[in-house]
Motif scaffolding. Structure first.
Motif: not given
Lengths: 181, 119
Positions: B19, B21-22, B25-26, B28-29, B32, B94-95, B97-98, B101-102
């Protein structure tokens, strides 16, 4: 007076007609750009749907396809932005004036204003997607979930952009149709 | 022996946690998320400050929307790189960050559309 009516005006001087011909060329250019912009948008949506499918079925053999799909989606969204942005900056002023005086002023005040700003978020999201999808997803369920969520957001927002574009076009159309002949 | 209590931070960027993340990814997420909320705030601020902020944005590039786009993309890239350098966000799951982002995308879009609906 519409440009077509000016061409029918027999009292127009040659200089005026040349000016009108240039304006007609500009109008044609505007129409062509207006077709290219949503077409690129649809292609970007399709590329992102492709990415979504690849992420849902993540496997080592599919990884290069996921990278290709997310990169294509990002490039196509940027092209959509550049082409649409050019049209917005060069040609939209006339349509905006028409819409605001027509029966659907919300097509500019709400829809266009929202579209041009929400698009900036879509641009960032589509740019971020290949960053997330770059590493192998089949061994990383967390990254896979993130790719699926972002791709779904890009597709839904992209469809919203297409719909907003249709409302703006209808705003111009209703404004023109409401003019007395 | 496997350390079952290892957190993503302890595993580092090359960890084996599925689980994890790179870093890009973390960071830039998170970038964003911050940039999208900045965009929404800028929409509200520039529209209610036509004579100052909006006028400056128009003068900067010729059109406020171009300035807005340049500021937005520049902030996204600068914050992403800064978060990577400072190690901010590396412990996020990951969850989470998801959700960030959303959630930030939804909230920012809602602020923009809601603002133009009432403005």
């Amino acid at each position: 007076m519409h440009i077509a009516d000016l061409f029918l005006d027999t009292s127009a001087e040659p200089g005026q007609l040349k000016c009108l011909a240039l304006r007609k060329e500009e109008e044609a250019m505007s129409e062509v750009i207006l077709m290219i912009h949503p077409a690129l948008g649809v292609l970007a949506i399709l590329a992102t749907v492709w990415a979504l499918v690849e992420a849902l079925n993540a496997a080592p053999v599919r990884h290069w396809r996921l990278r290709a799909a997310t990169l294509s989606g990002a490039v196509l969204i940027w092209l959509t932005y550049v082409v649409g942005g050019y049209w917005y900056l060069v040609f939209y002023a006339a349509d905006k004036a028409l819409i605001k005086k027509g029966p659907w002023p919300f097509a500019h005040n709400l829809v266009m204003e929202s579209k041009e700003h929400v698009f900036l978020l879509l641009l960032l999201l589509a740019t971020y997607l290949p960053v997330v999808a770059w590493r192998n997803l089949e061994q990383r369920p967390g990254a896979r979930t993130l790719v699926i969520a972002i791709a779904a957001l890009v597709v839904l927002t992209g469809l919203g952009m297409e719909g907003a574009g249709a409302v703006i076009s209808m705003g111009v159309k209703t404004a023109l149709l409401s003019k007395p002949v | 022996m496997t350390n079952l209590n290892a957190t993503p931070a302890r595993l580092g960027s090359a960890g084996t946690d599925p689980d994890r993340l790179g870093d890009a990814t973390l960071c830039f997420g998170l970038s964003f998320a911050v940039t999208s909320l900045f965009d929404a705030l800028l929409v509200v601020l520039k529209e209610i400050n036509e004579d100052s902020l909006l006028a400056w944005m128009k003068a900067a590039t010729g059109h406020h929307w171009v300035t807005h786009g340049v500021m937005s993309f520049a902030l996204f890239v600068i914050l992403g790189l800064a978060f990577q350098r400072l190690g901010i966000g590396r412990t996020l799951s990951a969850n989470l960050l998801t959700a960030i982002v959303v959630g930030s995308m939804g909230l920012s879009a809602l602020i923009m559309v809601g603002f133009y609906l009432v403005y």
